[in-house]
Design an enzyme around this catalytic site. Sequence first.
Site, PDB file in Angstrom:
ATOM      1  N   HIS A  67       0.834  -1.206   0.000  1.00  0.00           N
ATOM      2  CA  HIS A  67       0.000   0.000   0.000  1.00  0.00           C
ATOM      3  C   HIS A  67       0.870   1.258   0.000  1.00  0.00           C
ATOM      4  CE1 HIS A  67      -3.665   2.315   1.210  1.00  0.00           C
ATOM      5  NE2 HIS A  67      -2.744   3.107   1.715  1.00  0.00           N
ATOM      6  N   GLU A  68       1.854   1.284   0.897  1.00  0.00           N
ATOM      7  CA  GLU A  68       2.715   2.468   0.999  1.00  0.00           C
ATOM      8  C   GLU A  68       3.615   2.610  -0.233  1.00  0.00           C
ATOM      9  OE1 GLU A  68       1.914   4.590   3.174  1.00  0.00           O
ATOM     10  OE2 GLU A  68       0.641   3.189   4.268  1.00  0.00           O
ATOM     11  N   HIS A  71       1.767   4.488  -2.940  1.00  0.00           N
ATOM     12  CA  HIS A  71       1.893   5.941  -2.746  1.00  0.00           C
ATOM     13  C   HIS A  71       3.262   6.414  -3.239  1.00  0.00           C
ATOM     14  CE1 HIS A  71      -1.761   6.554  -0.434  1.00  0.00           C
ATOM     15  NE2 HIS A  71      -1.403   5.661   0.471  1.00  0.00           N
TER      16      HIS A  71
END
Length: 156
Positions: A67-68, A71
């Site tokens: 997820h990170e 980003h």
Amino acid sequence: MTDQELQLLVEEVSNQYFQIPFIHKASFNPRLRTTGGRYLLNSHNIEINRKYLDQLGLEELIGIIKHELCHYHLHINKRGYQHKDADFKNLLKSVGGPRFCSSLPRENNSSKPKKVLIYKCKSCNQVYLRRKKVDTKKYVCGKCRGKLVLEETRNN
């Protein structure tokens, strides 16, 4: 797991799922409480909440890292990196990352009893239960406007 091992894991996940190297820093941040991790826009570093590894395991940690990294890679490539952006949603889906991390099991705070203050009106005997102290010089009974008196303090 140490910060160095986390760094290697993030680099490995980045290479495996994104085919792009992660060249910044990944570390555990003990101050994170309500989130699994965060991507820092200014430094491009990733911080991870260690509790997710300790309580939910390596699989959940890898999901947070994916997820990170979504980003991270989208921001580096000047594409939509926010949760609302289609680029973010599509990349997250293609690598199999979670949109939101799982909830941590609640910590049991039953060992600390909660204090209850019992106030009573002198005039009408109305009883008020409060967690915080009430300034009896400032506040009066809501029923008859009589004077309040602290009757007792209980630990529940």
